[in-house]
Scaffold this motif. Sequence first.
Motif, mmCIF file in Angstrom:
data_model
loop_
_atom_site.group_PDB
_atom_site.id
_atom_site.type_symbol
_atom_site.label_atom_id
_atom_site.label_comp_id
_atom_site.label_asym_id
_atom_site.label_seq_id
_atom_site.Cartn_x
_atom_site.Cartn_y
_atom_site.Cartn_z
ATOM 1 N N HIS A 43 31.630 -54.977 5.809
ATOM 2 C CA HIS A 43 30.906 -55.858 6.721
ATOM 3 C C HIS A 43 29.405 -55.839 6.450
ATOM 4 O O HIS A 43 28.730 -56.877 6.524
ATOM 5 N N MET A 96 35.615 -50.453 6.316
ATOM 6 C CA MET A 96 35.387 -51.791 6.854
ATOM 7 C C MET A 96 33.921 -51.991 7.226
ATOM 8 O O MET A 96 33.381 -53.112 7.089
ATOM 9 N N THR A 111 34.527 -60.691 8.335
ATOM 10 C CA THR A 111 34.485 -59.223 8.217
ATOM 11 C C THR A 111 34.179 -58.579 9.563
ATOM 12 O O THR A 111 34.622 -57.461 9.837
ATOM 13 N N SER A 162 36.713 -55.900 11.284
ATOM 14 C CA SER A 162 36.261 -54.533 11.579
ATOM 15 C C SER A 162 37.084 -53.894 12.687
ATOM 16 O O SER A 162 37.053 -52.670 12.857
#
Length: 689
Positions: free
Chosen positions: A388, A384, A396, A400
Amino acid sequence: MSSLKQQQDSVSSVAEAVAPESWSKVSCPCCVSSEVEPLVLIQLAENVESNTKQWIMDMISAPNRAGGAHLLVHPGEDASWGRIVVAAPRCTLLRATEDLGLCKADKEGNMNLFSFHDRNNFNNVNDMQKFLTLAERQYIVQHELESMRAVKDQRIPGIPGDKGILKSRQNILQKLQKAGVIQDVFPLRDEKKLNALGKEWYLQKRLWGQPLDSIHAYFGGSIAFYFSFLDFYTWALVPPAVLGFFITFFLPGAPPPDGPKADNSTPGPGSLDADDDHLSVSAHMVQAVFSMIWSTVFMELWKRRRAALSYRWGTLTLTEEFQEPRPGFQGEVGINPVTGRREPLFPDWQRQMRVGLVSLPVVGLFLGLVVLGMMGFYYCESTMASIHKASGSIITATLSYLPSVIHIVYTNILGNAYRTVALKLTEWENHREESAFQNHHTTKVLVFTFFNNFAVLFHIAFFRQDLHLLRKRLSSLLILSQVVNQFTEVVVPYVVDRFYSSSQKGLKEDDPAADHMQAEGSLPPFPGLFLEYIELLVQFGYLSLFSCVYPLTAVLLLINNITEIRGDAYKICRLFRKPFSPPEAGIGVWQAAFEVLAFFSVMSNCWLLFLAPRIKVFTQDAGLNPSTVLIFIIMVEHILIVAKLILAFIIPDEPDWVLIKRQQIEYCTMMALKEQKVKHSDTAELPHA
């Protein structure tokens, strides 16, 4: 007892269901009374024959020397009714009070160890509803029922085969439960007292305070001490909550509350977000040092409160009697070398082999599953973070937090599965005493709970040294737990009480007591306080170990616990059957668990202080190498540990007045024993005179 007047208001609804002439008789003149208080209900199986029921009633009412419990019994509506109502005569209650080592108020108003021989020196000794609390009276009935033992080999009427064979010295209640004759034994609720307690407790308008004496009188020592600890812990959260709120929102340079950020920064080891680079060293240090001091002071002050409550509730000098085998204990019947009684025996070496060859590997397997989940969390977290970094969008940034949420759900599911397995393992280990069973079960759950809830946090802090990830993980845990707890403490109890408790709510006070007993028996049994203590222990760990990286920890816990108090009170009063509650002098093994976490808080906070970015910058500007700084932090850690020990020594575990009262009780007990010995020796010398 040939006639039975209408019961007092507290027991009238139950007493009206039982015909006066159907109560068993008592031989002791001082136990004859016009009022009988039904205390406990025994639920029998549907196919139990009338002669079996009569035999059980005869044994319960039989004197102790005949293997009975010397209690009062009533068959209920008729002989075929599948329930037995049990009460207790005065002398049985008084003798059991002495056996349990309870303290009661004497004529001068001082709490003293009760002695049946000197019973006339105590207040209200002729009125059992004033002399003993309802919870104490009901526990004594349970204690006497569990103490019934056969005086000779015999067969239980109406039970064919080996199930009906009762060996000499065999526990009668356990035998009937294993044979399926007795399905349940539970204390009867007192609706009027319960409604009054509810108005004073979870329906009260004021925010603080609990009717602890009323809770103790109705529910007993173990439940009263839990709510006393919860109340004291909630009050103790106010100082760290105020400090955390001030540090977060008013102290210059303090980190803002954690939240999603739409940037492309990727935190690395020992780093925080851009805003966190301005973390105030003084704020970080104040929070860390305060957490260490607070955890010690909190536990020491709780010990003093526990001592004061145990004196007030008469449990300051509980006796440690030789425990009978627990109901689930199995083994070959033989002679106990300690008591000389016939009872089931199980070799210790077999139990140790079960613990070492099966229980420990299974616990290790679950700990391995915790590590596996931690590895999965790190993999998802890095994935993640890469996504991001590539997009940098607010979506995003919000996603996260998804790995933390998924891992929290995984640990909760794994924890629930483990608790079931731990209970089965402890039962299979076949411990003789109930205390040994509880200690082994609690130890298993505590080890796994500590590892399951704190392993990831310790790994992030000590090995990855990523304060940003640590703060994000801790905030996710606290916020998610808030949502789950509010749902389970408010929504679920309301739905259950609104839609699934209609059988109990539909009854009126003037309905037959048999209907009340039927409805009460349909309620689920109280699951105990194990999970409640686990929840508080995890909370205390978050606060004492890691709150310096997320100062709002105490604020969130304070909000949660205010709801927790009333939610737990509502559940125990309305959603479950009333439990038996033995006299207690504290919270038992849980106090040691909290003290262990308080000790570990020194090492955790010192290490987090060492990782603070500003401190790293300061040491680099001063030309100090990391090894020198680490040695200095270790020295500070040891100094703080010594300071905690000194602080714990300075604050006495008991207030001075409780210590004086304890010494007075011990002195009076010693003098009473000397007086009894003198009287016994004088009586023995009379024939020789």
